[in-house]
Write a protein that holds these residues in place. Structure first.
Motif, PDB file in Angstrom:
ATOM      1  N   PRO A   1       0.831  -1.216   0.000  1.00  0.00           N
ATOM      2  CA  PRO A   1       0.000   0.000   0.000  1.00  0.00           C
ATOM      3  C   PRO A   1       0.863   1.263   0.000  1.00  0.00           C
ATOM      4  O   PRO A   1       1.775   1.394   0.818  1.00  0.00           O
ATOM      5  CB  PRO A   1      -0.803  -0.121   1.304  1.00  0.00           C
ATOM      6  N   SER A   2       0.579   2.154  -0.930  1.00  0.00           N
ATOM      7  CA  SER A   2       1.326   3.407  -0.990  1.00  0.00           C
ATOM      8  C   SER A   2       1.051   4.243   0.257  1.00  0.00           C
ATOM      9  O   SER A   2      -0.024   4.208   0.832  1.00  0.00           O
ATOM     10  CB  SER A   2       0.912   4.199  -2.241  1.00  0.00           C
ATOM     11  N   GLY A   3       2.067   5.013   0.642  1.00  0.00           N
ATOM     12  CA  GLY A   3       1.899   5.926   1.757  1.00  0.00           C
ATOM     13  C   GLY A   3       2.299   7.338   1.406  1.00  0.00           C
ATOM     14  O   GLY A   3       2.393   8.190   2.278  1.00  0.00           O
ATOM     15  N   TYR A   4       2.561   7.596   0.113  1.00  0.00           N
ATOM     16  CA  TYR A   4       2.997   8.925  -0.338  1.00  0.00           C
ATOM     17  C   TYR A   4       4.194   9.424   0.475  1.00  0.00           C
ATOM     18  O   TYR A   4       4.317  10.594   0.770  1.00  0.00           O
ATOM     19  CB  TYR A   4       1.832   9.914  -0.295  1.00  0.00           C
ATOM     20  N   GLY A   5       5.048   8.491   0.857  1.00  0.00           N
ATOM     21  CA  GLY A   5       6.255   8.815   1.619  1.00  0.00           C
ATOM     22  C   GLY A   5       6.155   8.431   3.078  1.00  0.00           C
ATOM     23  O   GLY A   5       7.160   8.134   3.721  1.00  0.00           O
TER      24      GLY A   5
ATOM     25  N   ALA B   1       4.000  19.433   0.012  1.00  0.00           N
ATOM     26  CA  ALA B   1       3.785  19.668   1.435  1.00  0.00           C
ATOM     27  C   ALA B   1       2.680  18.788   1.992  1.00  0.00           C
ATOM     28  O   ALA B   1       2.673  18.460   3.174  1.00  0.00           O
ATOM     29  CB  ALA B   1       3.452  21.139   1.687  1.00  0.00           C
ATOM     30  N   ASN B   2       1.754  18.388   1.117  1.00  0.00           N
ATOM     31  CA  ASN B   2       0.590  17.604   1.524  1.00  0.00           C
ATOM     32  C   ASN B   2       0.165  16.758   0.331  1.00  0.00           C
ATOM     33  O   ASN B   2       0.079  17.277  -0.794  1.00  0.00           O
ATOM     34  CB  ASN B   2      -0.522  18.558   1.970  1.00  0.00           C
ATOM     35  N   ALA B   3      -0.099  15.479   0.549  1.00  0.00           N
ATOM     36  CA  ALA B   3      -0.375  14.577  -0.575  1.00  0.00           C
ATOM     37  C   ALA B   3      -1.654  14.949  -1.301  1.00  0.00           C
ATOM     38  O   ALA B   3      -1.697  14.962  -2.546  1.00  0.00           O
ATOM     39  CB  ALA B   3      -0.446  13.139  -0.076  1.00  0.00           C
TER      40      ALA B   3
ATOM     41  N   ASP C   1      -5.160  13.968   2.716  1.00  0.00           N
ATOM     42  CA  ASP C   1      -4.962  15.327   3.221  1.00  0.00           C
ATOM     43  C   ASP C   1      -4.252  15.337   4.569  1.00  0.00           C
ATOM     44  O   ASP C   1      -3.845  16.391   5.051  1.00  0.00           O
ATOM     45  CB  ASP C   1      -6.305  16.058   3.345  1.00  0.00           C
ATOM     46  N   LYS C   2      -4.110  14.158   5.182  1.00  0.00           N
ATOM     47  CA  LYS C   2      -3.401  14.075   6.462  1.00  0.00           C
ATOM     48  C   LYS C   2      -1.957  13.591   6.296  1.00  0.00           C
ATOM     49  O   LYS C   2      -1.243  13.402   7.281  1.00  0.00           O
ATOM     50  CB  LYS C   2      -4.168  13.153   7.426  1.00  0.00           C
ATOM     51  N   VAL C   3      -1.546  13.365   5.048  1.00  0.00           N
ATOM     52  CA  VAL C   3      -0.137  13.036   4.791  1.00  0.00           C
ATOM     53  C   VAL C   3       0.599  14.372   4.756  1.00  0.00           C
ATOM     54  O   VAL C   3       0.765  15.004   3.709  1.00  0.00           O
ATOM     55  CB  VAL C   3       0.032  12.251   3.481  1.00  0.00           C
ATOM     56  N   ASP C   4       1.037  14.803   5.924  1.00  0.00           N
ATOM     57  CA  ASP C   4       1.536  16.163   6.138  1.00  0.00           C
ATOM     58  C   ASP C   4       3.060  16.153   6.224  1.00  0.00           C
ATOM     59  O   ASP C   4       3.640  15.828   7.258  1.00  0.00           O
ATOM     60  CB  ASP C   4       0.924  16.708   7.427  1.00  0.00           C
ATOM     61  N   VAL C   5       3.710  16.509   5.131  1.00  0.00           N
ATOM     62  CA  VAL C   5       5.173  16.503   5.086  1.00  0.00           C
ATOM     63  C   VAL C   5       5.738  17.608   5.975  1.00  0.00           C
ATOM     64  O   VAL C   5       6.772  17.446   6.621  1.00  0.00           O
ATOM     65  CB  VAL C   5       5.673  16.658   3.639  1.00  0.00           C
TER      66      VAL C   5
ATOM     67  N   ALA D   1       4.286  26.877  -4.133  1.00  0.00           N
ATOM     68  CA  ALA D   1       3.603  27.091  -2.852  1.00  0.00           C
ATOM     69  C   ALA D   1       3.890  25.948  -1.884  1.00  0.00           C
ATOM     70  O   ALA D   1       3.945  26.158  -0.661  1.00  0.00           O
ATOM     71  CB  ALA D   1       2.098  27.229  -3.074  1.00  0.00           C
ATOM     72  N   HIS D   2       4.093  24.744  -2.408  1.00  0.00           N
ATOM     73  CA  HIS D   2       4.418  23.606  -1.540  1.00  0.00           C
ATOM     74  C   HIS D   2       5.783  23.812  -0.884  1.00  0.00           C
ATOM     75  O   HIS D   2       5.952  23.574   0.317  1.00  0.00           O
ATOM     76  CB  HIS D   2       4.405  22.306  -2.349  1.00  0.00           C
ATOM     77  N   GLY D   3       6.769  24.239  -1.667  1.00  0.00           N
ATOM     78  CA  GLY D   3       8.095  24.482  -1.109  1.00  0.00           C
ATOM     79  C   GLY D   3       8.076  25.579  -0.073  1.00  0.00           C
ATOM     80  O   GLY D   3       8.719  25.473   0.981  1.00  0.00           O
ATOM     81  N   ARG D   4       7.335  26.638  -0.349  1.00  0.00           N
ATOM     82  CA  ARG D   4       7.266  27.744   0.601  1.00  0.00           C
ATOM     83  C   ARG D   4       6.567  27.327   1.886  1.00  0.00           C
ATOM     84  O   ARG D   4       6.945  27.753   2.983  1.00  0.00           O
ATOM     85  CB  ARG D   4       6.545  28.924  -0.059  1.00  0.00           C
ATOM     86  N   ALA D   5       5.532  26.496   1.772  1.00  0.00           N
ATOM     87  CA  ALA D   5       4.833  26.014   2.961  1.00  0.00           C
ATOM     88  C   ALA D   5       5.761  25.148   3.817  1.00  0.00           C
ATOM     89  O   ALA D   5       5.751  25.243   5.053  1.00  0.00           O
ATOM     90  CB  ALA D   5       3.589  25.221   2.554  1.00  0.00           C
ATOM     91  N   LEU D   6       6.562  24.314   3.175  1.00  0.00           N
ATOM     92  CA  LEU D   6       7.512  23.491   3.925  1.00  0.00           C
ATOM     93  C   LEU D   6       8.534  24.364   4.640  1.00  0.00           C
ATOM     94  O   LEU D   6       8.855  24.130   5.813  1.00  0.00           O
ATOM     95  CB  LEU D   6       8.225  22.515   2.984  1.00  0.00           C
ATOM     96  N   ALA D   7       9.037  25.364   3.950  1.00  0.00           N
ATOM     97  CA  ALA D   7      10.021  26.260   4.565  1.00  0.00           C
ATOM     98  C   ALA D   7       9.432  26.967   5.773  1.00  0.00           C
ATOM     99  O   ALA D   7      10.106  27.141   6.803  1.00  0.00           O
ATOM    100  CB  ALA D   7      10.513  27.274   3.535  1.00  0.00           C
ATOM    101  N   ALA D   8       8.166  27.357   5.673  1.00  0.00           N
ATOM    102  CA  ALA D   8       7.520  28.048   6.792  1.00  0.00           C
ATOM    103  C   ALA D   8       7.299  27.128   7.981  1.00  0.00           C
ATOM    104  O   ALA D   8       7.272  27.575   9.130  1.00  0.00           O
ATOM    105  CB  ALA D   8       6.186  28.637   6.329  1.00  0.00           C
TER     106      ALA D   8
END
Length: 213
Positions: A52-56, A113-115, A168-172, A197-204
């Motif tokens: 089963p995939s887990g998106y990481g 940032a989020n799957a 939506d709960k796969v929160d990197v 926007a994903h990269g910026r969210a991770l940085a924040a």
């Protein structure tokens, strides 16, 4: 020279629908710079088995187990650096949280940032790309007719139900905030596949991480 100790070991993690061989150019460049490189096929990719995939998220345990086995075999020399691209980047971040102090550095290139959010951005982008064959033209036309916003939300929810993992709960970002290793985040400002926007969210979410756009 063969008798010179490596500067460290870089574990390479590929993107979605790719395999470890796709990172061969990185392996060669890093080897020339004095690093030992190991490239994995993540679950459901390359020569690895299905699961089963887990998106990481689930793949992180696979990576941690692989690292433990490689250490036992003497395959990891010097500091361990985990480097991933896209899906592999998210996996690298989840893996770094899983492994704790065993992982010295993380390089995450174009991570989502989020799957669930990644799928919402990726599917319209893929359908907007010009089809290369007649079959793709037909497929794209049918999908554009059928896959409105509501249908995409149903598909994301259905995939989460099938995987027993709400996407939506796969929160990197939450994982990144718990990573003890040094982290370098790289994201292309003009990326349309995984928007910046994903990269910026991770940085924040992790002020200690170094972000380059």
């Amino acid at each position: 020279p063969a008798d010179v100790a490596p500067r460290g070991t870089v574990l390479l993690l590929h993107g979605w629908m790719m395999d470890g061989g796709s990172l061969l150019p990185w392996s060669l460049q890093l080897a020339q710079a004095g690093y030992r490189t190991i490239s994995l096929d993540l679950r459901n990719h390359g020569r690895s088995g299905t699961a089963p995939s887990g998106y990481g998220l689930r793949e992180a345990r696979d990576v941690a187990d692989a690292v433990a086995a490689l250490r036992a075999q003497g395959e990891i020399s010097g500091p361990l650096h985990v480097m991933g691209v896209s899906y592999g980047a998210a996996t690298a971040i989840f893996s770094a949280r899983e492994m704790g102090p065993q992982d010295d550095n993380v390089i995450a290139i174009e991570s989502f940032a989020n799957a669930g959010g990644a799928i919402r951005a990726m599917v319209p982008h893929m359908l907007a790309k010009p089809p290369e064959t007649i079959a793709q033209q037909v497929t794209h036309r049918m999908l554009r007719m059928q896959l409105d916003d509501a249908a995409l939300e149903r598909a994301i929810a259905s995939a989460g139900d099938a995987l027993h993992l709400p996407l939506d709960k796969v929160d990197v970002g939450a994982a990144l905030a718990q990573v003890p290793a040094c982290v370098l985040l790289l994201h292309g400002r003009d990326d349309r596949h995984v928007p910046v926007a994903h990269g910026r969210a991770l940085a924040a979410s992790a002020p200690r991480a170094h972000y380059i756009e």
